[in-house]
Design a protein around this motif. Structure first.
Motif, mmCIF file in Angstrom:
data_model
loop_
_atom_site.group_PDB
_atom_site.id
_atom_site.type_symbol
_atom_site.label_atom_id
_atom_site.label_comp_id
_atom_site.label_asym_id
_atom_site.label_seq_id
_atom_site.Cartn_x
_atom_site.Cartn_y
_atom_site.Cartn_z
ATOM 1 N N GLU A 271 -10.951 0.109 11.443
ATOM 2 C CA GLU A 271 -11.236 -0.717 10.347
ATOM 3 C C GLU A 271 -10.859 -0.135 9.222
ATOM 4 O OE1 GLU A 271 -11.780 -4.187 9.820
ATOM 5 O OE2 GLU A 271 -11.120 -4.178 11.775
ATOM 6 N N ALA A 272 -11.636 0.863 8.603
ATOM 7 C CA ALA A 272 -11.269 1.695 7.515
ATOM 8 C C ALA A 272 -9.827 1.700 7.186
ATOM 9 C CB ALA A 272 -11.761 3.046 7.370
ATOM 10 N N ASP A 273 -8.868 1.891 8.072
ATOM 11 C CA ASP A 273 -7.311 1.972 7.494
ATOM 12 C C ASP A 273 -6.970 0.634 7.202
ATOM 13 O OD1 ASP A 273 -7.001 4.735 8.571
ATOM 14 O OD2 ASP A 273 -6.632 3.999 10.917
ATOM 15 N N ILE A 274 -7.608 -0.413 8.033
ATOM 16 C CA ILE A 274 -7.123 -1.887 7.799
ATOM 17 C C ILE A 274 -7.643 -2.311 6.310
ATOM 18 C CG2 ILE A 274 -7.573 -4.366 8.435
ATOM 19 C CD1 ILE A 274 -7.451 -3.345 11.368
ATOM 20 N N GLN A 275 -8.874 -1.971 5.938
ATOM 21 C CA GLN A 275 -9.274 -2.043 4.783
ATOM 22 C C GLN A 275 -8.549 -1.365 3.348
ATOM 23 O OE1 GLN A 275 -11.606 -4.374 3.356
ATOM 24 N NE2 GLN A 275 -11.587 -5.003 5.446
ATOM 25 N N ALA A 276 -8.288 -0.213 3.678
ATOM 26 C CA ALA A 276 -7.378 0.502 2.738
ATOM 27 C C ALA A 276 -6.121 -0.246 2.359
ATOM 28 C CB ALA A 276 -6.972 2.032 3.290
ATOM 29 N N VAL A 277 -5.328 -0.635 3.251
ATOM 30 C CA VAL A 277 -4.272 -1.636 3.037
ATOM 31 C C VAL A 277 -4.627 -2.814 2.322
ATOM 32 C CG1 VAL A 277 -2.217 -2.466 4.133
ATOM 33 C CG2 VAL A 277 -2.979 -0.486 5.188
ATOM 34 N N VAL A 278 -5.535 -3.658 2.867
ATOM 35 C CA VAL A 278 -5.945 -5.033 2.353
ATOM 36 C C VAL A 278 -6.269 -4.572 0.864
ATOM 37 C CG1 VAL A 278 -7.723 -6.593 2.125
ATOM 38 C CG2 VAL A 278 -6.718 -5.912 4.569
ATOM 39 N N GLU A 279 -7.045 -3.686 0.402
ATOM 40 C CA GLU A 279 -7.225 -3.220 -0.997
ATOM 41 C C GLU A 279 -6.037 -3.155 -1.860
ATOM 42 O OE1 GLU A 279 -9.937 0.146 -1.808
ATOM 43 O OE2 GLU A 279 -11.238 -0.752 -0.206
ATOM 44 N N VAL A 280 -4.970 -2.511 -1.166
ATOM 45 C CA VAL A 280 -3.779 -2.512 -2.195
ATOM 46 C C VAL A 280 -3.047 -3.759 -2.330
ATOM 47 C CG1 VAL A 280 -1.254 -1.717 -2.212
ATOM 48 C CG2 VAL A 280 -3.201 -0.192 -1.345
ATOM 49 N N LEU A 281 -3.188 -4.878 -1.214
ATOM 50 C CA LEU A 281 -2.517 -6.247 -1.180
ATOM 51 C C LEU A 281 -3.250 -6.699 -2.527
ATOM 52 C CD1 LEU A 281 -2.297 -6.832 2.475
ATOM 53 C CD2 LEU A 281 -0.300 -6.760 0.634
ATOM 54 N N ARG A 282 -4.587 -6.658 -2.605
ATOM 55 C CA ARG A 282 -5.198 -7.351 -3.855
ATOM 56 C C ARG A 282 -5.007 -6.654 -5.201
ATOM 57 N NH1 ARG A 282 -8.309 -10.982 -0.631
ATOM 58 N NH2 ARG A 282 -8.966 -9.783 1.272
#
Ligand SMILES: *Cc1c(COP(=O)(O)O)cnc(C)c1O
Length: 384
Positions: free
Chosen positions: A11-22
């Motif tokens: 989940e932390a990996d996914i969150q890290a990528v999502v943050e960049v997308l925003r």
């Protein structure tokens, strides 16, 4: 199908990528230097340059070291084609040094003899690329000594080996090489989707690598050939490429680097388990070099002479059981592209003999003990 390798994404990996997308940056932005610092810091190298693949990393490492037409690069046949192709990209020639049948890495004896013969003919290599096959470090001190004696550059292809160590050195600290290349492809130890890094301790090399990944363009006055004309100004001072890593990839990489020791630890645990459970079967198990810790990218067994079945039959039967075994590597010099360059089967017998007997068993951080036991049981059934 139980694959031979697979990424581990939490989940932390996914969150890290999502943050960049925003965020404001999708292409190379603030996450890239964060990733570079994480990798350089972990490996103990002064500098890291992130690019879009290890293949690109090998290419710009060769260019930055001045590899050009008329030069030679030597690597091993037991590797992925990218370790050799980087020389061809630069217009240089490739030659191979056979492997040691125990370590499955570059043979120091073959290297010594080939260097001595090449010195007599005046055809020494400019670059040698040792490959830490399966994550097991090569004999770097010996290679480094030979590089001083014969004046070649050393680029470690550590695509399999982030997290490995060699006599107290983390692989990638560049204590015994001019540059080290890492891969972040999803089957490797940690991933950015696609991605590569060049590590180096050389300040000038670091500058050239950063230029080459971005068209040969700089915005730093100290690297320009003329005074800046204003805040908009950049200069192209060399011919480079667009090999940049995106911020999505780098953010995933930062998150994965936090998990590296845990992921390698699980691979080690599974490798030990394979060792215990396969020890009594007619197999040659991976050898461990004294003083080294492998990162265990691959767990390769070789069928011993006592096995009655051909490798092909064993492979097919394992696949039929839903076990995604693989073979690493088809010797590079036997690929048609390299045969067209003059190489032929028979040129590097140790790599070829190893290839004929090798099977890579499933090994990745998320492999369950239950699935591993299934692999062991089926393999035992098939070869016994
Ligand atoms: C995977 C691999 C590469 C290429 O890595 P990419 O990141 O896919 O370009 C190069 N050398 C070796 C030994 C590899 O295993």
């Amino acid at each position: 199908m139980i694959p031979y390798g697979r990424q581990s994404i939490n989940e932390a990996d996914i969150q890290a990528v999502v943050e960049v997308l925003r965020s404001d940056y999708l292409t190379q932005g603030p996450a890239v230097p964060r990733f570079e610092q994480a990798v350089a810091g972990y490996c103990g190298a002064p500098y890291a340059v992130a690019v879009n693949s290890a293949t690109s990393a090998l290419h710009i490492a060769c260019l930055a070291l001045g590899l050009q037409p008329g030069d030679q690069l030597w690597t091993v046949p037991n590797t992925f084609v990218a370790s050799a192709n980087c020389a061809l990209y630069c217009g240089a020639k490739v030659d191979f040094v056979d492997i040691d049948p125990d370590s499955l890495n570059l043979s120091i004896g073959h290297l010594e003899r080939k260097l001595a013969a090449s010195e007599r003919d005046g055809k020494l290599p400019k670059v040698v690329v040792p490959v830490h096959f399966s994550g097991q470090p090569c004999a770097m001190e010996e290679i480094w000594k030979l590089s001083k004696r014969y004046g070649f550059y050393v680029i470690e292809d550590a695509s399999h080996a982030i997290g490995a160590s060699y006599h107290g050195h983390k692989v990638g600290d560049c204590a015994f090489s001019h540059a080290t290349v890492l891969s972040f492809h999803p089957v490797k130890i940690v991933t950015t989707g696609e991605g590569g890094v060049v590590l180096t301790a050389d300040t000038g090399l670091h500058d050239r690598l950063k230029l080459l990944r971005n068209h040969g363009i700089t915005r730093e006055q100290r690297l320009m050939l003329d005074p800046s004309e204003g805040p908009w100004y950049y200069q192209q001072v060399a011919l480079g490429y667009n090999y940049r890593m995106t911020d999505m990839q780098a953010a995933l990489g930062v998150s994965q680097m936090l998990r590296l020791d845990e992921l390698v630890g699980h691979r080690r645990f599974l490798a030990d388990r394979y060792d215990q459970k396969l020890g009594s079967l007619p197999l040659i198990l991976p050898r461990r070099s004294p003083g080294c810790e492998s990162a265990w990218h691959l767990y390769v067994v070789q069928l011993a002479a006592a096995v009655r079945k051909a490798r092909r039959a064993v492979f097919d039967e394992l696949r039929a059981e839903g076990i995604g075994v693989n073979v690493h590597y088809i010797p590079v010099h036997t690929q048609p592209h390299y045969r067209n360059l003059g190489f032929a089967p028979g040129d590097f017998p140790a790599s070829e003999a190893y290839y004929k007997a090798a099977i890579s068993l499933p090994l990745y951080a998320g492999l369950s003990e239950r699935d591993q036991d299934f692999v062991v049981a089926k393999l035992a059934n098939i070869i016994d």
